[in-house]
Design a protein around this motif. Structure first.
Motif, PDB file in Angstrom:
ATOM      1  N   GLY A   1       0.808  -1.206   0.000  1.00 51.81           N
ATOM      2  CA  GLY A   1       0.000   0.000   0.000  1.00 51.81           C
ATOM      3  C   GLY A   1       0.841   1.256   0.000  1.00 51.81           C
ATOM      4  O   GLY A   1       1.556   1.509   0.945  1.00 51.81           O
TER       5      GLY A   1
ATOM      6  N   ASN B   1      -1.004   6.330   2.240  1.00 47.78           N
ATOM      7  CA  ASN B   1      -2.083   6.050   3.183  1.00 47.78           C
ATOM      8  C   ASN B   1      -2.984   4.897   2.752  1.00 47.78           C
ATOM      9  O   ASN B   1      -3.975   4.617   3.410  1.00 47.78           O
ATOM     10  CB  ASN B   1      -2.936   7.290   3.393  1.00 47.78           C
ATOM     11  CG  ASN B   1      -2.154   8.391   4.083  1.00 47.78           C
ATOM     12  OD1 ASN B   1      -1.262   8.111   4.863  1.00 47.78           O
ATOM     13  ND2 ASN B   1      -2.498   9.629   3.775  1.00 47.78           N
ATOM     14  N   MET B   2      -2.685   4.276   1.639  1.00 47.53           N
ATOM     15  CA  MET B   2      -3.520   3.175   1.172  1.00 47.53           C
ATOM     16  C   MET B   2      -3.281   1.934   2.039  1.00 47.53           C
ATOM     17  O   MET B   2      -2.144   1.577   2.321  1.00 47.53           O
ATOM     18  CB  MET B   2      -3.184   2.843  -0.284  1.00 47.53           C
ATOM     19  CG  MET B   2      -4.047   1.781  -0.870  1.00 47.53           C
ATOM     20  SD  MET B   2      -3.620   1.560  -2.610  1.00 47.53           S
ATOM     21  CE  MET B   2      -4.624   0.168  -2.982  1.00 47.53           C
ATOM     22  N   PRO B   3      -4.359   1.271   2.465  1.00 47.83           N
ATOM     23  CA  PRO B   3      -4.170   0.083   3.297  1.00 47.83           C
ATOM     24  C   PRO B   3      -3.618  -1.078   2.481  1.00 47.83           C
ATOM     25  O   PRO B   3      -3.783  -1.147   1.265  1.00 47.83           O
ATOM     26  CB  PRO B   3      -5.581  -0.228   3.791  1.00 47.83           C
ATOM     27  CG  PRO B   3      -6.479   0.351   2.763  1.00 47.83           C
ATOM     28  CD  PRO B   3      -5.768   1.567   2.231  1.00 47.83           C
ATOM     29  N   SER B   4      -2.968  -1.987   3.158  1.00 46.91           N
ATOM     30  CA  SER B   4      -2.476  -3.177   2.470  1.00 46.91           C
ATOM     31  C   SER B   4      -3.560  -4.248   2.495  1.00 46.91           C
ATOM     32  O   SER B   4      -4.464  -4.228   3.321  1.00 46.91           O
ATOM     33  CB  SER B   4      -1.209  -3.696   3.150  1.00 46.91           C
ATOM     34  OG  SER B   4      -1.501  -4.066   4.486  1.00 46.91           O
TER      35      SER B   4
ATOM     36  N   THR C   1      -7.113 -10.895   4.004  1.00 51.88           N
ATOM     37  CA  THR C   1      -8.194  -9.967   3.655  1.00 51.88           C
ATOM     38  C   THR C   1      -8.763 -10.266   2.277  1.00 51.88           C
ATOM     39  O   THR C   1      -9.972 -10.255   2.082  1.00 51.88           O
ATOM     40  CB  THR C   1      -7.669  -8.518   3.676  1.00 51.88           C
ATOM     41  OG1 THR C   1      -7.091  -8.266   4.938  1.00 51.88           O
ATOM     42  CG2 THR C   1      -8.779  -7.535   3.416  1.00 51.88           C
TER      43      THR C   1
END
Length: 81
Positions: free
Chosen positions: A4, A7-10, A15
């Motif tokens: 990510g 600020n992008m989530p992984s 998930t």
């Protein structure tokens, strides 16, 4: 998708499955490739002739409106005399 950027989530395998990630990457690659082809705009390859026909059509309609206003004005003057 694994780390990510900024600020992008992984999205770890817990998930989202690896196959889902590959499907998303393939879809985005296909969309990007389609937008890079020359002449592939919203109007397709006919965009320049389309713009030309719109210009001619608007000029003709403007001229027709001007003639209609002129005729209406002359007709109104003729009725008053």
């Amino acid at each position: 998708m694994l780390t990510g950027p900024q600020n992008m989530p992984s999205f770890p395998d817990s998930t989202m499955s690896e196959q889902n990630k590959k499907d998303i990457i393939a879809y985005l690659g296909a969309v990007n490739a389609r937008h890079r082809e020359p002449g592939r705009h919203v109007a397709g390859r006919a965009s320049a002739p389309f713009r030309g026909s719109v210009r001619v059509g608007s000029s003709v309609s403007g001229a027709l409106i001007a003639v209609a206003v002129w005729v209406a004005a002359r007709t109104a003057k003729a009725k008053k005399s």
